[in-house]
Design a protein around this motif. Structure first.
Motif, PDB file in Angstrom:
ATOM      1  N   LYS A   1       0.858  -1.191   0.000  1.00 30.75           N
ATOM      2  CA  LYS A   1       0.000   0.000   0.000  1.00 30.75           C
ATOM      3  C   LYS A   1       0.895   1.243   0.000  1.00 30.75           C
ATOM      4  O   LYS A   1       0.707   2.164  -0.793  1.00 30.75           O
ATOM      5  CB  LYS A   1      -0.906  -0.016   1.222  1.00 30.75           C
ATOM      6  CG  LYS A   1      -1.839   1.182   1.304  1.00 30.75           C
ATOM      7  CD  LYS A   1      -2.717   1.087   2.532  1.00 30.75           C
ATOM      8  CE  LYS A   1      -3.741   2.211   2.564  1.00 30.75           C
ATOM      9  NZ  LYS A   1      -4.617   2.125   3.727  1.00 30.75           N
TER      10      LYS A   1
ATOM     11  N   TYR B   1     -10.980 -12.785  -3.613  1.00 31.43           N
ATOM     12  CA  TYR B   1     -12.148 -11.907  -3.699  1.00 31.43           C
ATOM     13  C   TYR B   1     -13.172 -12.469  -4.671  1.00 31.43           C
ATOM     14  O   TYR B   1     -12.815 -12.990  -5.730  1.00 31.43           O
ATOM     15  CB  TYR B   1     -11.746 -10.495  -4.163  1.00 31.43           C
ATOM     16  CG  TYR B   1     -10.823  -9.805  -3.179  1.00 31.43           C
ATOM     17  CD1 TYR B   1     -11.189  -9.673  -1.830  1.00 31.43           C
ATOM     18  CD2 TYR B   1      -9.595  -9.294  -3.578  1.00 31.43           C
ATOM     19  CE1 TYR B   1     -10.346  -9.052  -0.912  1.00 31.43           C
ATOM     20  CE2 TYR B   1      -8.753  -8.666  -2.669  1.00 31.43           C
ATOM     21  CZ  TYR B   1      -9.130  -8.560  -1.343  1.00 31.43           C
ATOM     22  OH  TYR B   1      -8.294  -7.950  -0.435  1.00 31.43           O
TER      23      TYR B   1
ATOM     24  N   TYR C   1      -1.289 -10.121  -4.714  1.00 33.78           N
ATOM     25  CA  TYR C   1      -2.080 -11.341  -4.525  1.00 33.78           C
ATOM     26  C   TYR C   1      -1.553 -12.506  -5.365  1.00 33.78           C
ATOM     27  O   TYR C   1      -2.286 -13.451  -5.630  1.00 33.78           O
ATOM     28  CB  TYR C   1      -3.551 -11.051  -4.870  1.00 33.78           C
ATOM     29  CG  TYR C   1      -4.176 -10.041  -3.936  1.00 33.78           C
ATOM     30  CD1 TYR C   1      -4.774 -10.443  -2.747  1.00 33.78           C
ATOM     31  CD2 TYR C   1      -4.143  -8.677  -4.227  1.00 33.78           C
ATOM     32  CE1 TYR C   1      -5.334  -9.512  -1.875  1.00 33.78           C
ATOM     33  CE2 TYR C   1      -4.693  -7.739  -3.367  1.00 33.78           C
ATOM     34  CZ  TYR C   1      -5.289  -8.170  -2.188  1.00 33.78           C
ATOM     35  OH  TYR C   1      -5.840  -7.251  -1.331  1.00 33.78           O
TER      36      TYR C   1
END
Ligand code: MLT
Length: 410
Positions: free
Chosen positions: A109, A347, A218
């Motif tokens: 991030k 997700y 990911y």
């Protein structure tokens, strides 16, 4: 009086996940007995695997012995971690990188937010839509865009819609851009880029001298070995791409903080006179000035994830979350939802039922089932009418959430 950075005032909404947190807290305050299940933010729930816990203990002991004590680290990461990264994440996939092309950091991030600092504020920026909000917001803060239009688009930013028609993987545009953010496996849509799709992007970037900022946080969730995990598996990518990877999701490090960014030495930008400049040296300079290395203890823990036992144990955790994803996907599909992804990413992306807007579905879902997800529109205008469910939770909670949703919506 100090003049603030006016660009911050262009930001149209608060950061997505605190906003969700506020809404859930308000709901919980009004309904203290509601058994809320959180499948919103993608935050790991399983404890650290034993091999990592053991490495932490040993590293703490090192810090308590004069002969092993560590102060400031070497700058870009301890060799024991950098070498493990090079061996396991790259050499094993046929990619050769130099040790000082790796910059160990405290999070993808942070890196994906900070990386734009080394580029001119006149650079044009391209994002896919929906998108991880950090890429957009940090460029707005830096002044690379004009104001928002109220619908979530900022003037001057190029948006490529990721939709059902393109399988949530947009092709490169006909035109150019200076910086292009790509994320595969994708947050939020869970889509993954094939070798051909990624090759098209690398070819595009080389043709128009763009820099791709490739977020592979990911990668560990990719279940098909044929799919690329690193952009550097694509020929020519070292001349046009920066890659970011994280231990957060693959090894349960969201609260530990360890990640890394690859800036190849072959990557160049140009200065005001049009002269070529090494982007690697700019990032090295930036990090040396503003960052002081991930703690030794944490780097030891990250390196343990690459040991034979560490790989086995962390792969089991990834498999656990992916079984959760399968249960959400199948369960919601059986309840009549149109669902996507959840195969190469933790997700599940779904169409909201009955044409409900994303935030309306968030409220309905919370009210009817006490399940928290993430509204697709929070990731960008093209996410409107979609919703993200995270697979990061206990099996028990995931099964319970699916069963409540089935009862409420079948
Ligand atoms: C998410 O839920 O999108 C992620 O947890 C955000 C992040 O990794 O920062």
């Amino acid at each position: 009086m100090a003049h603030i950075n006016d660009h911050y005032l262009k930001l149209e909404a608060g950061y997505l996940f605190p906003e969700i947190g506020r809404r859930v807290e308000a709901y919980q305050a009004a309904h203290p007995d509601a058994p809320v299940i959180r499948l919103g933010i993608g935050d790991v729930t399983l404890p650290l695997v034993p091999v990592i816990v053991q490495a932490l203990h040993e590293a703490v002991d090192d810090m308590g012995r004069a002969e092993d004590f560590k102060g400031y680290g070497p700058g870009q990461g301890y060799p024991f971690l950098v070498d493990a990264i090079l061996e396991h994440d790259f050499r094993s996939r046929g990619v050769e990188l130099e040790a000082d092309e790796v910059f160990v950091s405290d999070g993808s991030k942070q890196d994906s937010g900070n990386i734009q600092e080394i580029f001119g504020t006149d650079c044009s920026v391209l994002v896919t839509d929906p998108v991880y909000p950090v890429y957009v917001d940090t460029n707005v803060m830096a002044g690379r865009t004009g104001g928002g239009d109220g619908a979530g688009y900022y003037e001057g930013m190029q948006y490529l819609p990721a939709n059902e028609a393109n399988g949530f993987v947009p092709a490169p545009p006909d035109g150019s851009a200076d910086l292009a953010y790509l994320c595969s496996p994708n947050n939020p849509t869970g889509s993954v880029m094939t070798r051909e799709q990624l090759t098209a992007w690398v070819d595009w970037a080389r043709a128009c001298d763009a820099v791709i900022l490739f977020d592979a946080a990911y990668d560990a969730f990719i279940s098909d070995p044929v799919l690329p995990r690193s952009i550097y598996e694509i020929p020519g990518a070292k001349e046009c791409a920066i890659e970011m990877r994280s231990f957060s999701k693959r090894a349960g490090f969201t609260g530990m903080r360890c990640a890394y960014t690859i800036v190849p030495k072959a990557l160049q930008g140009s200065d005001a006179n049009g002269e070529k400049v090494s982007i690697h040296s700019l990032w090295a300079r930036r990090q040396a000035t503003k960052f002081n290395e991930v703690p030794y203890i944490i780097q030891r823990a990250a390196a343990a994830a690459f040991s034979q036992e560490g790989q086995k144990q962390t792969c089991e955790q990834v498999a656990y979350y992916m079984e959760n994803a399968r249960r959400v996907r199948d369960g919601l599909s059986a309840a009549g939802f149109t669902v996507f992804a959840g195969v190469h990413a933790p997700y599940i992306w779904l169409r909201t039922p009955e044409g409900l807007r994303s935030w309306d579905f968030f409220d309905v879902l919370l009210e009817k089932t006490h399940v928290v997800g993430t509204p697709g529109s929070g990731f960008g205008p093209a996410g409107e009418g979609y919703f993200r469910i995270s697979a990061f939770n206990s099996r028990e909670n995931v099964d319970e959430a699916v069963s409540r949703i089935q009862k409420a919506f079948s």
